[in-house]
Design a protein around this motif. Structure first.
Motif, mmCIF file in Angstrom:
data_model
loop_
_atom_site.group_PDB
_atom_site.id
_atom_site.type_symbol
_atom_site.label_atom_id
_atom_site.label_comp_id
_atom_site.label_asym_id
_atom_site.label_seq_id
_atom_site.Cartn_x
_atom_site.Cartn_y
_atom_site.Cartn_z
ATOM 1 N N TYR A 433 6.810 -3.260 2.534
ATOM 2 C CA TYR A 433 8.399 -2.903 2.085
ATOM 3 C C TYR A 433 8.332 -1.504 1.205
ATOM 4 C CZ TYR A 433 9.918 -7.482 3.530
ATOM 5 O OH TYR A 433 10.286 -8.544 4.229
ATOM 6 N N LEU A 434 7.202 -1.218 0.411
ATOM 7 C CA LEU A 434 7.359 -0.257 -0.462
ATOM 8 C C LEU A 434 6.382 0.911 -0.400
ATOM 9 C CD1 LEU A 434 7.813 -2.426 -3.749
ATOM 10 C CD2 LEU A 434 9.569 -1.235 -2.285
ATOM 11 N N CYS A 435 5.321 0.898 0.483
ATOM 12 C CA CYS A 435 4.273 1.809 0.614
ATOM 13 C C CYS A 435 4.772 3.385 1.236
ATOM 14 C CB CYS A 435 3.010 1.707 0.987
ATOM 15 S SG CYS A 435 1.727 2.829 1.105
ATOM 16 N N PRO A 436 4.786 4.394 0.655
ATOM 17 C CA PRO A 436 5.410 5.512 1.582
ATOM 18 C C PRO A 436 4.511 5.761 2.458
ATOM 19 C CG PRO A 436 5.439 5.882 -0.872
ATOM 20 C CD PRO A 436 4.524 4.693 -0.881
ATOM 21 N N VAL A 437 3.269 5.685 2.525
ATOM 22 C CA VAL A 437 2.443 6.113 3.549
ATOM 23 C C VAL A 437 2.476 4.716 4.664
ATOM 24 C CG1 VAL A 437 -0.122 6.453 4.380
ATOM 25 C CG2 VAL A 437 0.909 7.227 2.010
ATOM 26 N N GLY A 438 2.679 3.646 4.220
ATOM 27 C CA GLY A 438 2.899 2.704 5.067
ATOM 28 C C GLY A 438 4.149 2.708 5.865
ATOM 29 N N GLY A 439 5.055 3.109 5.464
ATOM 30 C CA GLY A 439 6.655 3.398 5.754
ATOM 31 C C GLY A 439 6.572 4.715 6.978
ATOM 32 N N MET A 440 5.693 5.486 6.531
ATOM 33 C CA MET A 440 5.447 6.416 7.628
ATOM 34 C C MET A 440 4.828 6.046 8.817
ATOM 35 S SD MET A 440 3.645 10.172 7.249
ATOM 36 C CE MET A 440 1.974 9.548 6.756
ATOM 37 N N ASN A 441 3.760 5.479 8.433
ATOM 38 C CA ASN A 441 2.813 4.692 9.555
ATOM 39 C C ASN A 441 3.479 3.781 10.412
ATOM 40 O OD1 ASN A 441 0.790 6.084 8.415
ATOM 41 N ND2 ASN A 441 -0.300 4.165 7.363
ATOM 42 N N GLY A 442 4.466 2.966 9.901
ATOM 43 C CA GLY A 442 5.060 1.866 10.587
ATOM 44 C C GLY A 442 6.118 2.740 11.537
ATOM 45 N N LEU A 443 6.802 3.662 10.966
ATOM 46 C CA LEU A 443 7.694 4.407 11.847
ATOM 47 C C LEU A 443 7.108 5.217 12.860
ATOM 48 C CD1 LEU A 443 10.583 5.916 12.223
ATOM 49 C CD2 LEU A 443 9.790 7.710 10.677
#
Length: 707
Positions: A433-443
Motif C-alpha cells: 500500500y505505501l512503498c513508493p518503489v513498490g507502487g511503481m513496480n506494481g504499475l
C-alpha cells in the motif's frame, strides 16, 4: 400445504410418487433495485395474479435460478396450497413415461394424475428429447395429455405448467406468459445488494455473530466481471470468501477473498513454463534458495552498500555504491519490468529487513495487527504518490545521484517505513500500500510478459484450506508457509500489480494449481479492467518525473527561472521544480471537458509503455556512460594505481542517443497498440488515440534524446 385429491389413485401412493420432485419453498425473492429487477418483480406478480393461470416460459442464461422464479409465481398465486413438482427436462424419457405413466398403462396413477391441480415445472425444456416436445406443448396449450399406450384415453390436466429454458425452443415462442430473466452482467447495479444479501444468509447458516460488511471497493471491482454463470457463480464466490475468513470472522470482508475467473480476451494466449520444465518448478520452489538469497545475501549486501555510501567518497565518480545505485539499479529495474514485472519486490532489501524485524518482534511478544482493510487503497494510493513526488523533488533539488549520504538516507527512509509497518501490521503492508518503489513496480508490472496465477477451477474444486493465501502447515507436497506476503490469492489476481513473484503460493499449494506463465505484453490492460483507486495519480507523478528532469527545456525560458535546481535560493528552485513535476497532472486535469473520467483513465493506461520508455531513456545515459566504470570507480579510493589499470566501458554519445530514440519508438508502438485495444468504437476517438501517442512520443524524444 394440502395434498392432492386424485380421483383414481390412493393419496398416500401419490404423495410417495411425487415426493422426490416436490419443490417445497422459495429459496429467495428478487434482490435488487435496478429497473431490471423491478421489471422482473412486476412480471412475476402479473403471472401469479393472472386468473387464467396460463403456462409460463422462463428463459435466460445458466445460473439465474429460473426454477426459483417459477416457485415465486406458484407460491404467490392462488395455487400456493397445492404442490409444485420439478422435473429436469434433460432426464425425461422420450416416451414421456416419467410424466404420463408407464408405457403399458392408461395414465392412471401417473405424476400428472397424482398432481391434480398443482403446478408442474419442466426445467431446461430446451434439452428435452424432440419426440416429447409436441406432447409437452399440447399439455401446456390445452391441458390435454394421454398415457404412452396408443389406446390410452385423453386426460385433462387442471394444474399449471412452467417451463425454463436457456435456449430458444421451437413452438414455445408464443406460449402463454414469457418471462426473460436478465443476466447478472446487465444488472450490475444490483450486484452490491446481491453480495450483501448472500453474505447475510450464509453467515447466519455458519453461525457467525454478525454478518461482515462488504465495501463499495469490492462491489465496484466485481462489477467489472461478467459472471458467466450468474447467481450460481456469485453464490460460489461468496461461499469461498467466507471460508477463507471463517477463522477471523472480520467485521469487513477484505477485497482479496473475492476472486473470480479472468475475463479478458487474451486469457488463452498463455504458456506454462513449469509444465514445460517441471524441474524448474521444483528448483524455484525451494525454500533454501529463497531464504539463502534473502536473509543470507541481500540483507547484508544492503548493509554494506549503505556503509559504502556513508563512509566512502561522496561523489559518483569515486563511490562504487553510488555508481551501483544510480547507474545499475535504476536502468536494470526499468529494463526488467516488461520481462519479469515486479520480481525486484520478491528480494527487495527494504522488506527483507522489515521481515527480520517482524520476526524479532514476534519473539519478543509483539503481535502485528491485521491489515486495516476496506478503503486502504483509497487513502494509501495518494500517500504513495505523494511520497514518490517528494522523492523526485528531493532527488533533483539535493542532487541525490551525486551525493552518497543523501542517497543512503533515501534508502534508509524507505527501509524505516517497511520496518515500522512490519511491526504494526502483519505481512507486507508497506509493500502493498505505501512503498513508493513498490507502487511503481506494481504499475509497470502490468506490462510484463510473465505472470503467476492459479487455476480457478482447481482452487474452487479441490482446495478448502487456502494455505497459499492464509498460510498453514504442510499438506501433501505443499510446504508450511505464512501465506502470501501481500495478502492476495493467486486465483484472485486480476493483474500483476499485487504479485511480487515470491512463489510463496507455489510453495504452499498441494494441488499444483499455481502456474508460472508467459503471456502477451501488457495483457493486464484491457477495456474491462477496473483501475485501482488512486493509481492515476502515480502515473501522473511518474510522468512528472520526466518533465522535472528536463525542466530547463520546458520552463527555462521563463523570466524568474533559476539557472539550476541544485544551487541558489531554495524557494525559487522548489517552485519551479514543483511546477515542472505538476505539468502532466495539469494537462490531465485540463482535459476534463473532453471525456468522462473512466475514458481518460484508459488513455493514461494506454500511455504506460511510452511512460516506461521515457523513464528508461532518462536513465540510459547514466547506465551507458558510467555503469561500465564500476570496477575502476570502486577501487579508486583504495588503490588509484590499480584502478587505472582496470577495464572500463562507456558508450559513444551517438550510440546513447540512438538507443534512447529506439526505446522511445518501442514505447510509441506499444502505446499505439494499447490505444487501439482501449479505444471507443467511433472514428474520432480511433484517430485521436494514435495522434496523441505520436505527439507525445515526438515530444518525449525531444526531451530525453535531443540536446
Amino acid at each position: 400445504m394440502s395434498s392432492p385429491s386424485p380421483a383414481t389413485a390412493d393419496s398416500t401412493a401419490c404423495l410417495l410418487k411425487l415426493a422426490p420432485f416436490v419443490q417445497g419453498r422459495v429459496r429467495r425473492g428478487i434482490v435488487g433495485s435496478s429497473r431490471y429487477a423491478q421489471r422482473l418483480r412486476d412480471d412475476i406478480r402479473k403471472a401469479a395474479a393472472d386468473p387464467l393461470a396460463p403456462p409460463v416460459l422462463i428463459s435466460g442464461e445458466p445460473g439465474l435460478e429460473k426454477d426459483n422464479i417459477a416457485a415465486l409465481i406458484h407460491f404467490g398465486s392462488r395455487r400456493r396450497t397445492r404442490l409444485l413438482v420439478r422435473f429436469n427436462g434433460a432426464l425425461l424419457r422420450p416416451d414421456g413415461s416419467d410424466l404420463f405413466g408407464p408405457a403399458s398403462g392408461q395414465g392412471e396413477g401417473s405424476v400428472l394424475d397424482c398432481l391434480g391441480d398443482g403446478s408442474l415445472l419442466i426445467d431446461q425444456v430446451d434439452l428435452v428429447d424432440p419426440e416429447l416436445l409436441p406432447a409437452l406443448l399440447e399439455l401446456a396449450r390445452t391441458g390435454k395429455w394421454r398415457g404412452p399406450s396408443e389406446s390410452a384415453p385423453v386426460h385433462h390436466f387442471s394444474g399449471r405448467v412452467f417451463f425454463t429454458a436457456e435456449a430458444p425452443v421451437p413452438g414455445f415462442e408464443g406460449l402463454g406468459a414469457q418471462i426473460r430473466v436478465p443476466p447478472l452482467r446487465v444488472r450490475r447495479k444490483d450486484l452490491g445488494e446481491w453480495l450483501r444479501y448472500g453474505v447475510r444468509q450464509r453467515t447466519r447458516k455458519l453461525g457467525w455473530k454478525q454478518p461482515p460488511e462488504v465495501s463499495e471497493t469490492v462491489v465496484k471491482r466485481l462489477q467489472t466481471y461478467d459472471f458467466p454463470n450468474n447467481l450460481r457463480e456469485l453464490d460460489g464466490l461468496i461461499a469461498r470468501a467466507l471460508r477463507q475468513c471463517s477463522a477471523q470472522q472480520p467485521a469487513e470482508l477484505p477485497e482479496d477473498v473475492f476472486w473470480t475467473g479472468p475475463s479478458h480476451r487474451y486469457q488463452g494466449l498463455r504458456f506454462d513454463l513449469w509444465r514445460w520444465k517441471p524441474m524448474l518448478r521444483d528448483l524455484m520452489r525451494s525454500p533454501r534458495l529463497w531464504n539463502g538469497l534473502l536473509f543470507g545475501l541481500v540483507s547484508w549486501v544492503f548493509v554494506l552498500v549503505n556503509l559504502w555510501l556513508w563512509l566512502g567518497p561522496q561523489d559518483r565518480a569515486s563511490n562504487g555504491g553510488l555508481n551501483l545505485f544510480w547507474t545499475w539499479w535504476w536502468p536494470l529495474i526499468l529494463l526488467g519490468y516488461p520481462l519479469v514485472g515486479r520480481l525486484w519486490c520478491s528480494f527487495c532489501p527494504f522488506m527483507v529487513w522489515g521481515e527480520i524485524v517482524q520476526r524479532l518482534g514476534r519473539r519478543l511478544g509483539l503481535k502485528p495487527r491485521p491489515w486495516p482493510r476496506g478503503d486502504t487503497d483509497r487513502w494509501g494510493a495518494p500517500v504513495l504518490a505523494a511520497g514518490f513526488a517528494a522523492i523526485l523533488l528531493w532527488e533533483d533539488l539535493a542532487d541525490l545521484p551525486n551525493t552518497a549520504r543523501l542517497s543512503s538516507c533515501l534508502l534508509l527512509l524507505i527501509t524505516a517505513g517497511a520496518v515500522v509497518c512490519s511491526l504494526l501490521f502483519e505481512k507486507r503492508f508497506w509493500c502493498r500500500y505505501l512503498c513508493p518503489v513498490g507502487g511503481m513496480n506494481g504499475l509497470f508490472a502490468k506490462l510484463s510478459i510473465l505472470e503467476l496465477r492459479a487455476q480457478v477451477g482447481t482452487c474452487s474444486g479441490s482446495c478448502s484450506t487456502y494455505a497459499c493465501f492464509k498460510g498453514g502447515p504442510a499438506e501433501g507436497e505443499g510446504m508450511a508457509t505464512g501465506g502470501c506476503p501481500v495478502g492476495t490469492h493467486p486465483a484472485h489476481l486480476a493483474d500483476n500489480r499485487n504479485c511480487v513473484l515470491c512463489l510463496t503460493c507455489a510453495q504452499a499449494c498441494p494441488h499444483r494449481s499455481v502456474q508460472l506463465r508467459l503471456r502477451p505484453p501488457a495483457a493486464d490492460i484491457q477495456r474491462s479492467m477496473a483501475p485501482p483507486a488512486g493509481e492515476t495519480g502515480l502515473i501522473l507523478v511518474l510522468a512528472g518525473g520526466v518533465t522535472l528532469t528536463y525542466w530547463s527545456k520546458l520552463l527555462g525560458w521563463l523570466p524568474l527561472a533559476p539557472l539550476s535546481l541544485q544551487s541558489g535560493p531554495l524557494l525559487p528552485r522548489l517552485a519551479f521544480a514543483s511546477l515542472a513535476l505538476a505539468l502532466p497532472a495539469a494537462a490531465f486535469l485540463a482535459t476534463r471537458w473532453l471525456a468522462v473520467p473512466l475514458r481518460r483513465q484508459r488513455v493514461l493506461y494506454g500511455l504506460l509503455p511510452l511512460l516506461w520508455a521515457l523513464l528508461l531513456a532518462r536513465y540510459l545515459p547514466l547506465g551507458m556512460v558510467e555503469a561500465g566504470q564500476l570496477l575502476p570507480v570502486s577501487l579508486t579510493p583504495l588503490a588509484p594505481d590499480l584502478a587505472a589499470t582496470l577495464p572500463g566501458w562507456s558508450a559513444d554519445p551517438h550510440v546513447i542517443t540512438f538507443c534512447q530514440s529506439l526505446v522511445v519508438l518501442v514505447g510509441v508502438v506499444g502505446s499505439w497498440v494499447l490505444q487501439r485495444r482501449l479505444r471507443q468504437a467511433d472514428r474520432w476517438r480511433w484517430l485521436l488515440g494514435p495522434l496523441l501517442v505520436l505527439g507525445l512520443g515526438a515530444g518525449g524524444r525531444w526531451l530525453v534524446a535531443l540536446p
